[in-house]
Motif scaffolding. Structure first.
Motif, mmCIF file in Angstrom:
data_model
loop_
_atom_site.group_PDB
_atom_site.id
_atom_site.type_symbol
_atom_site.label_atom_id
_atom_site.label_comp_id
_atom_site.label_asym_id
_atom_site.label_seq_id
_atom_site.Cartn_x
_atom_site.Cartn_y
_atom_site.Cartn_z
ATOM 1 N N ILE A 378 0.858 -1.193 0.000
ATOM 2 C CA ILE A 378 0.000 0.000 0.000
ATOM 3 C C ILE A 378 0.890 1.237 0.000
ATOM 4 O O ILE A 378 1.725 1.412 0.878
ATOM 5 N N ARG A 379 0.707 2.095 -1.012
ATOM 6 C CA ARG A 379 1.558 3.272 -1.155
ATOM 7 C C ARG A 379 1.032 4.473 -0.380
ATOM 8 O O ARG A 379 1.790 5.328 0.051
ATOM 9 N N ALA A 380 -0.282 4.572 -0.286
ATOM 10 C CA ALA A 380 -0.880 5.703 0.437
ATOM 11 C C ALA A 380 -2.296 5.315 0.849
ATOM 12 O O ALA A 380 -2.903 4.432 0.242
ATOM 13 N N LYS A 387 -15.815 5.901 3.928
ATOM 14 C CA LYS A 387 -14.986 5.184 2.940
ATOM 15 C C LYS A 387 -13.512 5.247 3.306
ATOM 16 O O LYS A 387 -13.101 6.104 4.094
ATOM 17 N N PHE A 388 -12.722 4.321 2.759
ATOM 18 C CA PHE A 388 -11.273 4.519 2.769
ATOM 19 C C PHE A 388 -10.726 4.111 1.418
ATOM 20 O O PHE A 388 -11.319 3.290 0.714
ATOM 21 N N SER A 389 -9.613 4.746 1.038
ATOM 22 C CA SER A 389 -9.008 4.484 -0.265
ATOM 23 C C SER A 389 -7.554 4.079 -0.083
ATOM 24 O O SER A 389 -6.859 4.617 0.780
ATOM 25 N N LEU A 390 -7.120 3.136 -0.918
ATOM 26 C CA LEU A 390 -5.742 2.656 -0.864
ATOM 27 C C LEU A 390 -5.104 2.821 -2.233
ATOM 28 O O LEU A 390 -5.712 2.481 -3.251
ATOM 29 N N LEU A 391 -3.891 3.337 -2.253
ATOM 30 C CA LEU A 391 -3.157 3.469 -3.508
ATOM 31 C C LEU A 391 -2.201 2.285 -3.611
ATOM 32 O O LEU A 391 -1.423 2.032 -2.692
ATOM 33 N N ILE A 392 -2.308 1.544 -4.736
ATOM 34 C CA ILE A 392 -1.469 0.352 -4.914
ATOM 35 C C ILE A 392 -0.895 0.331 -6.336
ATOM 36 O O ILE A 392 -1.266 1.178 -7.160
#
Ligand code: ADP
Ligand code: ASP
Ligand code: MG
Length: 413
Positions: A378-380, A387-392
């Motif tokens: 997970i980058r960020a 909600k939650f957001s994950l940068l991959i």
């Protein structure tokens, strides 16, 4: 009744649309129809603009791309007349649908529904077939368009203007699913979804509805029903409840899940500024120039500095703005003060959405564990109330979406 591009893809589909409309007219309804351009048409028109001039004049872009919807409105009106239903086409400027002058991405300011309502009465239910996606700038009178996917917004705005009982969005899926059913075949259709959740789902990547259409539906209290145009018109009982998804107020949903859906977007780019000075005013020096350049910054992560002197700062922008964002930061280098700028465009944002998160702790923590077990880095991360957001890495998008979909019990049995 709104019909999207694949629903009016060719003459046979247009005849099918006409039969859907006739069914509702025969059931005694007054009907306004909003249509998109035939599938692929808008892309073709956009491409022609790019070929003529990469930096085209946005007013002329609108003049070109709005034409797709003009064709369909006329054809659908003809198809209705051909089966004995009285119908008339309407361009955006004829109603009119008044907008701002942000050509290529205009916002609707007002829709005049008076003439439509008058005709429903006087001409015993003449069907209005309205070109979606387009409007007219309030001051200059020039044609504007509402941004890609904008016919959804035209439909909800017209529904609000004529105080329609319902706004039915006919598309190529039979409702809103827990995630894109083309990517996850085990996705489930939702019977209902709250406006707030749909807003997040749409803005975080699910293209089934344009974000602005959901906003308008929420503000004007228009119940939006997403359903399939591929069902045979003759098989549908206009008084029954067909398969589909109702977008409605939260209170109307009895069985609330913790997680309702998962959205994803590969349309992201990451910038990391290495060894930025850790002192007051640096964030302003970075994000000020980006705001002035109208670049939308989404996720922001700042590391805690180890030495008290410098730190790393990571953020994301839309992929289309990546180059401009890099240039903007490099131009401001002397006022920011940093060692190196790194970037990546092969990233994706995966988001988990659910109103139930308001009252449940540890929902995101479960996702971190599940992705770690799959070796997905997970980058960020960003979170909000629902909600939650994950940068991959983009290569893991489908795997991450499927993993989270199962994790939160969304797979169909
Ligand atoms: P239209 O041309 O009718 O406007 P779109 O292509 O704009 O249709 O939107 C429908 C598409 O949205 C579906 O084919 C589907 O692949 C995609 N989609 C993405 N996320 C979802 C979701 N959560 N539920 C349903 N469809 C979704
Ligand atoms: N035809 C437009 C587009 O492709 C608008 C729409 O379909 O909603 O973006
Ligand atoms: Mg669409």
């Amino acid at each position: 009744m709104k019909f999207g591009g694949t629903s009016v893809a060719d003459i046979e589909h247009i005849r099918n649309v006409a039969r859907h409309v006739k069914r509702e007219v025969d059931a005694g309804h007054h009907v306004a129809v909003v249509v998109s351009a035939m599938a692929g048409k808008t892309n073709e028109l956009v491409e022609w603009c790019r070929q003529i001039a990469p930096l085209y004049d946005a007013r002329e872009y609108d003049a070109v791309v709005a034409s797709g919807e003009q064709v369909t409105a006329g054809l659908v009106a003809m198809a209705l007349q051909a089966i004995g239903v009285s119908a008339r086409s309407w361009q955006g400027w004829q109603l009119p649908i008044l907008t701002t002058n942000a050509h290529g991405g205009a916002r609707i300011l007002d829709v005049n529904g008076t003439e439509l309502l008058k005709r429903f009465k006087e001409r015993s239910g003449e069907v209005a077939v309205i070109s979606g996606f387009q409007g007219m700038h309030r001051e200059t009178g020039r044609i504007t368009t509402l941004g890609r996917g904008g016919s959804d917004t035209s439909a909800v705005a017209v529904a609000a203007a004529i105080q329609a009982e319902r706004c039915d969005i006919y598309t190529d899926v039979d409702g809103v699913y827990t995630t894109d059913p083309r990517v996850v075949p085990r996705a489930r259709r939702l019977a209902k979804i709250a406006f707030e959740e749909m807003l997040e789902l749409a803005s975080l990547g699910a293209k089934v509805l344009q974000v602005r259409s959901v906003e308008l539906g929420m503000v004007h209290n228009v119940p939006i029903f997403v359903r399939s145009s591929f069902d045979k018109p003759e098989d549908i009982d206009p008084r029954g409840i067909p398969p589909g998804t109702l977008i409605c107020d939260e209170e109307e949903i009895l069985e609330q899940q913790v997680v309702t859906g998962i959205a994803f977007s590969k349309d992201e780019a990451q910038l990391s500024i290495r060894r930025v000075q850790d002192k007051p005013g640096v964030a302003a020096a970075i994000f000020g120039p980006l705001a002035e350049a109208h670049i939308n910054v989404d996720m922001i992560v700042q590391n805690v500095s180890g030495d008290g002197a410098t730190t790393d700062l990571t953020f994301t922008v839309p992929a289309a703005d990546y180059r401009r964002a890099c240039e903007t930061i490099e131009k401001a280098r002397s006022s920011i003060g940093y060692e190196r700028l790194d970037g990546a465009t092969d990233v994706a944002k995966v988001s988990v959405i659910g109103i139930g998160m308001r009252s449940h702790a540890g929902v995101a923590a479960q996702a971190f564990r599940a992705l770690a077990d799959r070796n997905i880095n997970i980058r960020a991360i960003t979170t909000s109330e629902i909600k939650f957001s994950l940068l991959i890495d983009a290569a893991y998008t489908e795997l991450a979406v499927r993993t989270l979909h199962s994790l939160y019990g969304l797979d169909k049995a």
